[in-house]
Design a protein around this motif. Structure first.
Motif, short mmCIF file in Angstrom:
data_model
loop_
_atom_site.label_atom_id
_atom_site.label_comp_id
_atom_site.label_asym_id
_atom_site.label_seq_id
_atom_site.Cartn_x
_atom_site.Cartn_y
_atom_site.Cartn_z
N ALA A 182 0.84 -1.21 0.00
CA ALA A 182 0.00 0.00 0.00
C ALA A 182 0.86 1.25 0.00
N GLU A 183 1.93 1.25 0.80
CA GLU A 183 2.81 2.42 0.84
C GLU A 183 3.53 2.62 -0.49
N LEU A 184 3.90 1.51 -1.12
CA LEU A 184 4.54 1.62 -2.44
C LEU A 184 3.58 2.24 -3.46
N LEU A 196 4.35 5.69 -5.48
CA LEU A 196 4.36 5.77 -6.94
C LEU A 196 3.29 6.71 -7.46
N ARG A 197 2.09 6.64 -6.89
CA ARG A 197 0.99 7.44 -7.42
C ARG A 197 1.09 8.90 -7.01
N VAL A 198 1.42 9.15 -5.75
CA VAL A 198 1.42 10.53 -5.24
C VAL A 198 2.79 11.18 -5.41
N GLU A 199 3.81 10.58 -4.79
CA GLU A 199 5.11 11.23 -4.76
C GLU A 199 5.78 11.27 -6.13
N VAL A 230 5.99 13.81 -11.96
CA VAL A 230 5.73 13.65 -13.40
C VAL A 230 4.70 14.66 -13.89
N ASN A 231 3.59 14.81 -13.16
CA ASN A 231 2.54 15.72 -13.62
C ASN A 231 2.98 17.18 -13.61
N ASN A 232 3.93 17.52 -12.77
CA ASN A 232 4.44 18.90 -12.75
C ASN A 232 5.50 19.15 -13.82
N LEU A 266 9.72 8.49 -17.31
CA LEU A 266 9.63 8.04 -15.92
C LEU A 266 8.17 7.79 -15.54
N GLY A 267 7.27 8.63 -16.03
CA GLY A 267 5.85 8.42 -15.73
C GLY A 267 5.34 7.11 -16.28
N LEU A 268 5.76 6.74 -17.49
CA LEU A 268 5.32 5.47 -18.07
C LEU A 268 5.82 4.29 -17.24
N SER A 269 7.08 4.32 -16.85
CA SER A 269 7.63 3.23 -16.03
C SER A 269 7.00 3.21 -14.65
N ALA A 270 6.76 4.40 -14.07
CA ALA A 270 6.14 4.46 -12.74
C ALA A 270 4.70 3.93 -12.79
N ARG A 271 3.98 4.24 -13.87
CA ARG A 271 2.61 3.73 -14.00
C ARG A 271 2.61 2.21 -14.17
#
Length: 762
Positions: A330-332, A336-339, A345-347, A355-360
């Motif tokens: 859950a923390e991971l 990934l989603r928030v931090e 990525v969104n900023n 990085l966003g693609l790999s993080a998603r």
């Protein structure tokens, strides 16, 4: 009109010397003077007429000569102007021809300049040659109808390809030199570089080469917008750049991620943060370096950055898919989603897109693993949870926690009393704060998180973790299953408590935890509804039965073929069901409340219930009085027994409700139907006395109280009218449990008194 005027003038002149009455008569001297003047004039005019004629003749000759000369002059001017116009036209034609021939005569000149050994690609002369080649190519394309324009178009394209080849060779040479400079120090195994030195090596060498290529690449970028050959050259240059950067920094980045994975293999959250931060810095640095060479991003850059970030995915995925701990997963997901995605990525979506693609992708794997482990956790730790003896020790554990809470409250009040001696030295505001703290109610033992049944606590803890980590639809399905399993686990625990203690404890335990469950899932802003698809094989069963009943028609050739009917009518039907976990909780809660109300009513008015049901089943009703079990003496015993039960068990029942539910409003709502049922059975006894043949004397013997008397009796027997502590229903007295806390008097000093009312009064 002019003639008329002249005549009038002449007539008037004649009147000047009219014989009679002349208007202007002349004297003789005047007349003689006039006559002399007339004769003189006539003489002069005769001499000058020969001069005027000669003069006019001369003028006529001069006019003719002038016209002749003028005509000749005009003809000469006209011829001169025509000659000038012809000259201008011929000159313009010559210039035009010369201008057009210029584009045909530049081939050899441009070829010599391109093949010159002193020609530098990174020079203004070379850029001038490029511009001239482009100009000639455009001219040949625009004037394709000229003779040999196609031939010269091929020649200029050859020159352009030669220039493109020179540019490609130059850029490749500069990039190769920068690459060799970066890779050379790494061949020495004893060379240990600091991070600053490593950055200077991996990025500084290329950054130093940027000024040599910036102007050349800029020229290529400007032409790439209109020329496919230059666009292809630009794509090749960008691809070559990406290949060399991959050789330079790709291995180092993957090595850094692998090193972090080895160093932090036991701390998965720190590993994800460190690796994602490392890749974010690498992507930003690569984009900043790329901007020194190129004006805009390219697929080659995205491909290179994606290759860097694929190393992140390939390194972290094996760690994630082997994690079993639900909180870590859950923390991971939150990291990934928030931090990573939302905050980084969104900023900066352009720089950190890879990085966003790999993080998603990692987030999706983590969510899938989380869902899988949540299913395992819910079935193992909720549905199949085997409670320890302490988990089912109700109401003992509630009594114990209540005693602990009272002891803590007593100690707190003692400390507050010692502080009150210093209140005179404190300000009024501080005194008010102290008083408010003393009046603040302590949490009830029933509301303590640690007192929840472990299955309920684990379910809610799991849902609170999953709510922030999963997509809405995924969470809804998992939440529905979790709540359903939790309800089953609570029901199983309630049955064990009933076996160990009483029905009242098991039912109140179930009501308590179902209320907790319904209250705690309310903040989740989702619908706990899922669609379940099932197959209905009832048609197949009926068709098979019909096939068996018609064995002779299986291979019939007419319309009554039994096998064909089986194939057409035996198809299973797809049915959809909507499962709502909230409604399931409400249904289970309603069922538990009804059981509790029924059992509580049985405890308080059991004999009367049995008597009324037996009497109502007897026909005719008027003969009930004559039955041995229904004589006034037996009925009086039933009524007295009910009164005794109310007096003996009402307060313990209310005490149990208070201990389990710890909410006066809920207690009142649950107690009201119990009270109404008890009063109702007394009313039915009273009605039975009037309709079943009982006499007035029988009524006096039975002594059934009126509804008003029953209400007063219930109020007097309730828990709130007792001054002594009351044990819950079915609990044996223990000194440590029934002792009255000494803090009551102290608390009464600090709390405003509240007037309690019976349910009837409310």
């Amino acid at each position: 009109m002019d003639n008329m005027s002249l005549k009038e003038i002449q007539s008037k002149l004649l009147l000047w010397e009219a014989p009679e009455n002349p208007l202007a008569p002349l004297i003789p001297e005047q007349r003689e003077a006039v006559l002399d003047l007339e004769s003189f004039i006539l003489g002069v005019s005769s001499d000058t007429n020969e001069d005027i004629g000669a003069t006019m003749s001369d003028l006529q000759k001069l006019t003719e000569q002038y016209n002749f000369v003028s005509n000749k002059t005009n003809a000469l001017h006209t011829m001169s102007e025509q000659l000038l116009a012809d000259q201008t036209k011929l000159s313009s034609i010559g210039d035009n021809i010369k201008q057009k021939l210029h584009y045909f005569t530049q081939v050899e000149h441009l070829s010599q300049r391109l093949n010159s050994p002193t020609m530098s690609v990174n020079s203004e002369t070379f850029f001038t040659v490029l511009a001239k080649i482009d100009e000639c190519l455009d001219y040949m394309r625009e004037n394709s109808n000229y003779k040999e324009s196609h031939t010269y178009l091929v020649k200029y394209r050859h020159l352009q390809n030669r220039a493109i080849s020179l540019i490609r060779s130059y850029v490749t040479h500069v990039l190769n030199h920068a690459t060799e400079q970066v890779l050379a120090p790494q061949e020495d195994p004893q060379d240990q570089e600091t991070m600053d030195t490593a950055y200077a090596v991996y990025f500084g060498k290329f950054q130093a080469a940027a000024p040599k290529l910036k102007k050349v690449i800029s020229e290529v970028e400007q032409r790439a917008e209109k020329n496919a050959d230059y666009a292809s050259l630009l794509a090749d240059v960008q691809r070559e750049y990406g290949v060399r950067r991959s050789r330079v920094a790709g291995g180092a980045t993957r090595g850094a991620v692998a090193g972090a994975a080895a160093r932090l293999r036991r701390d998965h959250c720190a590993l994800v943060r460190t690796a994602c931060s490392l890749l974010a810095h690498a992507c930003r640095d690569e984009c900043a370096l790329y901007a020194h060479f190129f004006a805009s991003t390219s697929p080659a850059l995205e491909e290179y950055l994606q290759s860097l970030c694929n190393g992140l995915y390939e390194t972290l995925r094996p760690h994630i898919i082997h994690i079993n701990h639900l909180e870590t997963l859950a923390e991971l997901c939150v990291i990934l989603r928030v931090e990573v995605i939302e905050e980084q990525v969104n900023n900066d979506p352009v720089t950190l897109n890879a990085l966003g693609l790999s993080a998603r992708a990692l987030l999706q794997d983590a969510q899938e693993r989380l869902v899988f482990r949540a299913h395992v956790h819910l079935r193992a730790d909720v549905l199949l949870y085997r409670p320890a003896p302490g988990d089912l020790a109700y109401p003992q554990k509630l009594l114990m926690m209540e005693q602990i809470a009272l002891s803590i409250q007593e100690q707190s009040l003692k400390r507050s009393d010692s502080r009150n001696s210093l209140a005179s030295a404190c300000s009024q505001e501080v005194a008010a704060i102290v008083a408010e703290a003393q009046r603040r109610p302590q949490p009830s033992p029933a509301d303590l998180h640690g007192m929840w049944y472990p299955a309920v606590r684990r379910t809610l803890a799991a849902l609170s973790r999953l709510y922030r980590c999963l997509e809405k639809k995924v969470f809804q399905g998992l939440a529905q299953e979790a709540i359903s399993l939790c309800v089953q686990s609570v029901d199983s625990a309630a049955k064990q408590i009933i076996t160990n203690t009483t029905n009242i404890d098991g039912e109140l335990f179930q009501i308590k935890h179902l209320l907790i469950l319904r209250e705690q899932i309310a903040p989740f802003q989702v619908d706990f509804v899922i669609k379940e698809t099932t197959l209905d094989f009832s048609n197949m069963k009926n068709a098979a039965f019909g096939l068996i009943q018609k064995p002779r028609q299986i291979f019939s050739l007419n319309s009554n073929n039994a096998l064909l009917e089986f194939l057409l009518e035996g198809t299973p039907m797809v049915k959809e069901h909507l499962l709502d976990s909230r409604k399931e909780v409400d249904r289970q809660l309603k069922s538990s409340c009804e059981k509790f109300i029924r059992d509580a009513t049985e405890i308080l008015a059991g004999p009367m219930i049995a008597f009324v049901e037996k009497a109502q089943s007897f026909t005719p009703l008027e003969q009930v009085r004559s039955q041995p079990w229904a004589n006034p003496e037996k009925l009086a015993i039933v009524v007295k027994e009910a009164q005794r039960r109310v007096k003996a068990h009402l307060a313990p029942l209310q005490r149990s409700m208070q201990l389990y539910l710890a909410n006066k409003e809920t207690e009142f709502i649950l107690f009201r139907p119990i009270r109404n049922n008890v009063v109702g059975y007394f009313v039915q006894i009273e009605q039975l006395l009037r309709t079943a043949g009982y006499t007035y004397e029988d009524t006096l013997i039975v002594a059934c109280p009126t509804p008003e008397q029953v209400s007063v009796f219930i109020s007097s027997a309730s828990l709130i009218s007792h001054n002594e502590p009351v044990l819950p229903y079915g609990t044996k007295a223990k000194p440590s449990v029934i002792r009255k806390p000494s803090v009551t008097s102290v608390q009464e000093k600090n709390e405003p008194k509240t007037v309690e009312h019976s349910p009837e009064e409310v």
